[in-house]
Write an enzyme that holds these catalytic residues in place. Structure first.
Site, PDB file in Angstrom:
ATOM      1  N   ASP A   1     -27.007  27.837  52.998  1.00  0.00           N
ATOM      2  CA  ASP A   1     -26.462  28.562  51.844  1.00  0.00           C
ATOM      3  C   ASP A   1     -27.467  28.551  50.708  1.00  0.00           C
ATOM      4  O   ASP A   1     -28.275  27.630  50.600  1.00  0.00           O
ATOM      5  CB  ASP A   1     -25.217  27.864  51.278  1.00  0.00           C
ATOM      6  CG  ASP A   1     -24.105  27.736  52.281  1.00  0.00           C
ATOM      7  OD1 ASP A   1     -24.091  28.505  53.242  1.00  0.00           O
ATOM      8  OD2 ASP A   1     -23.266  26.841  52.071  1.00  0.00           O
TER       9      ASP A   1
HETATM   10  N1  URA Z   1     -22.706  23.883  55.870  1.00  0.00           N
HETATM   11  C1  URA Z   1     -22.526  24.472  54.671  1.00  0.00           C
HETATM   12  O1  URA Z   1     -21.449  24.458  54.138  1.00  0.00           O
HETATM   13  N2  URA Z   1     -23.600  25.060  54.097  1.00  0.00           N
HETATM   14  C2  URA Z   1     -24.831  25.062  54.637  1.00  0.00           C
HETATM   15  O2  URA Z   1     -25.765  25.606  54.049  1.00  0.00           O
HETATM   16  C3  URA Z   1     -24.990  24.461  55.893  1.00  0.00           C
HETATM   17  C4  URA Z   1     -23.914  23.878  56.487  1.00  0.00           C
END
Ligand code: URA
Length: 249
Positions: free
Chosen positions: A114
């Site tokens: 993310d």
């Molecule tokens: N889980 C999440 O919530 N975000 C990420 O970037 C990776 C795994």
């Protein structure tokens, strides 16, 4: 020529590595600006074996050759960058040298983090390697350090390990995941899947909220403490293979 190694025409190789058009490379070669082991390669139609020797010995316009195709990079993704080619704002691809962004096959991230998650992400132009790392059947472990809004209750480890936790809007339970508590509001969570916002949604399902998320391990590969946010380095083939190996716990 090394037996067994794939080969490529010089102009095609360099054009696909983002150096210039084939015509421009033909000109560079003709003008003696491409050297192999110090000797000009004047014919851009020369067929070259794609070997470590070529990578070490080819100099283009005074510069050592970029990594040949088949590269795997470890990147320390900074907060706020997006793992996408086309969104607005800073992109993970902006961290690479401009020429590397013109490569064909292109370098792309292996999975995604993310925008607000930092840490270890791999990039490669090797489709077979990429698929091995993300294929669910390989169960490659990804470890995240989560900082939480509220103290852990003590029930989360069993919930995450159960193999029955269902995320909102999904119809298949999550595979078992491992929680290691660091402090009341911090824990490592190791998962083998890559569902959308998985870690944040897992803690939400446990009634908590992730305020910071950082990935520090994929398979047997750990983000080195001295790799600064935004920095990257190229993995050796042994390091790349360790991604598919189980870490020593
Ligand atoms: N889980 C999440 O919530 N975000 C990420 O970037 C990776 C795994």
């Amino acid at each position: 020529m090394t037996k067994g190694a794939p080969t490529s025409r010089l102009d095609k190789l360099l054009a696909n590595m983002g150096y210039a058009s084939r015509r421009e490379i033909q000109m560079l070669a003709r003008n003696g600006r491409i050297l192999l082991d110090g000797v000009p390669v004047t014919g851009a139609d020369a067929r070259l074996a794609l070997t470590p020797h070529l990578e070490a010995g080819l100099v283009v316009d005074g510069e050592a050759l970029d990594p040949l195709p088949g590269v795997v990079l470890m990147v320390n993704k900074p907060l706020g960058t997006t793992c996408s080619h086309k969104e607005a704002g800073p992109l993970i691809y902006d961290l690479l040298p401009a020429r590397w962004r013109r490569r064909d096959p292109a370098l792309s991230t292996i999975g995604r983090l993310d925008k607000e998650t930092s840490g270890l992400i791999l990039m490669t132009d090797d489709g077979a390697f990429l698929h091995k790392v993300i294929a669910p059947r390989h169960h490659v472990e990804k470890r995240y350090r989560a900082t939480l809004a509220r103290p852990l209750e003590g029930t989360e480890a069993a919930l995450f390990a159960s193999g029955t936790l269902m995320l909102e809007g999904e119809d298949k339970p999550l595979l078992p995941a491992r929680l290691e508590i660091i402090s009341p509001k911090e824990a490592f969570l190791t998962v083998t899947e890559g569902r959308y916002h998985q870690v944040r949604r897992m803690f939400a399902a446990a009634g908590n909220h992730v305020v910071a998320l950082h990935r520090d391990r994929i398979g047997g590969l750990t983000l080195p403490a001295d790799l600064a946010p935004g920095a990257f380095y190229r993995l050796s083939s042994a390091e790349a293979a360790s991604v598919l190996a189980r870490p020593e716990l």
